[in-house]
Design an enzyme around this catalytic site. Structure first.
Site: not given
Ligand code: CA
Length: 326
Positions: A34, A61, A63, A76, A167
């Site tokens: 994460h 991950e 963002d 993020h 994401e």
């Molecule tokens: Ca995220």
């Protein structure tokens, strides 16, 4: 003698089959780093990603928020002021709400900022007091392309095959500012070879309409995960199953109550599995255990009692280590 050779061969074959089975079983639960190894280094920095990579999770991950000149930046939030020194470097570039927005800066300008451990821009206080010290070290923002090249380069040099889990953040905000973050991101993913569900790329978004658009209008064949923020959103699993391959809820949406020392769960995981949806809850933090007495207990409860399919964690080393013992 011949019997002994056959016998040894048999043992060898059984042994191989057994370890293969064990390997397969281990691979069914995935660990997602994460924001990188964000428990140890400032989130979404290249350093946090390289460290996470070395911990061998299944996915790293990203963002994503677009810069003024349409470069997907790995960060993020749509804001800059809680993870960088933007307020000191560009004091006059805040909006009337007092915040500094990624979308108001070019990629070159963003490169001038120093990234630091997450803090509250009002008080200046570090969010997780026991993590990497705020203001120390030298860290920068980077683009999606730069991070993909790091991961694909490491996949080549180490022989591992670690995936990406991008994401897109707040697509509605991007549309309001005249930008199509889904389209821009999908084009880059295609360029780097991430096109289908077999390409070790999971594409996630909180905005259901936008994720549905990614499947139906933008015709993506990627593995899509619908992020769930509020408990009532869990009532829409049938709708999510029409375009998504998985869901990612806040882990508390899976817990019901503890009875006689045993956790009871909401029907979320079971209902998702019935629809063929994988479940990857967020976010498992060894320094934020809530009602659990240890990180291992937390992982055990979710991964093996609630039977989720993977977890987002700031401490990928601990989750990988935990699964290796199973
Ligand atoms: Ca995220």
């Amino acid at each position: 003698m011949r019997f002994l050779v056959y016998f040894s061969l048999l043992i060898l074959i059984i042994g191989c089959k057994h370890s293969q089975k064990k390997l397969l079983a281990m691979n069914t639960k995935v660990v997602i780093a994460h924001r990188g190894a964000s428990g140890y280094l400032p989130e979404h920095t290249m350093e946090a990603k390289a460290m996470a990579y070395a911990m061998k999770p299944d996915y790293l991950e990203q963002d994503l928020v677009l810069s003024k000149d349409d470069v997907p930046i790995v960060i993020h939030d749509i804001y800059l002021d809680d993870v960088t020194d933007v307020a000191e470097k560009f004091p006059n570039r805040k909006r009337p709400d007092g915040r500094f927005y990624v979308i108001d800066f070019t990629f070159d300008e963003l490169q001038q900022l120093n990234v630091t451990e997450r803090f509250d821009p009002k008080t200046g206080k570090q969010f997780y007091p026991n993590r990497f010290p705020k203001g120390k070290g030298s860290f920068k923002l980077h683009s999606l392309q730069q991070e993909i090249e790091l991961i694909q380069g490491l996949n080549k040099s180490t022989g591992n095959s670690i995936g990406i889990y991008p994401e897109i953040k707040d697509p509605a905000f991007h549309h309001t500012n005249g930008k199509d973050i889904a389209k821009i991101t999908l084009n880059i993913l295609t360029e780097y070879g991430y096109k289908t569900k077999n390409d070790k790329c999971i594409f996630q978004c909180f905005d259901a309409k936008e994720l549905e658009r990614v499947r139906k209008e933008l015709n993506s064949d990627l593995f899509l995960v619908q992020l769930i923020e509020f408990p009532e959103e869990a009532n829409h699993l049938d709708y999510y199953a029409k375009y998504a391959d998985g869901i990612s809820p806040w882990y508390k949406q899976i817990l019901d109550k503890k009875e006689n020392d045993t956790w009871q769960f909401t029907p979320l995981v079971e209902n998702a599995h019935k629809l063929g949806l994988k479940v990857h809850p967020y976010t498992f933090r060894a320094d934020q255990l809530d009602e659990f007495s240890s990180f291992e207990e937390m992982l055990q409860v979710f991964l093996f009692e609630a039977d989720v399919d993977g977890c987002f964690t700031d401490f990928p080393d601990k989750a990988v280590e935990f699964l290796a013992t199973k």
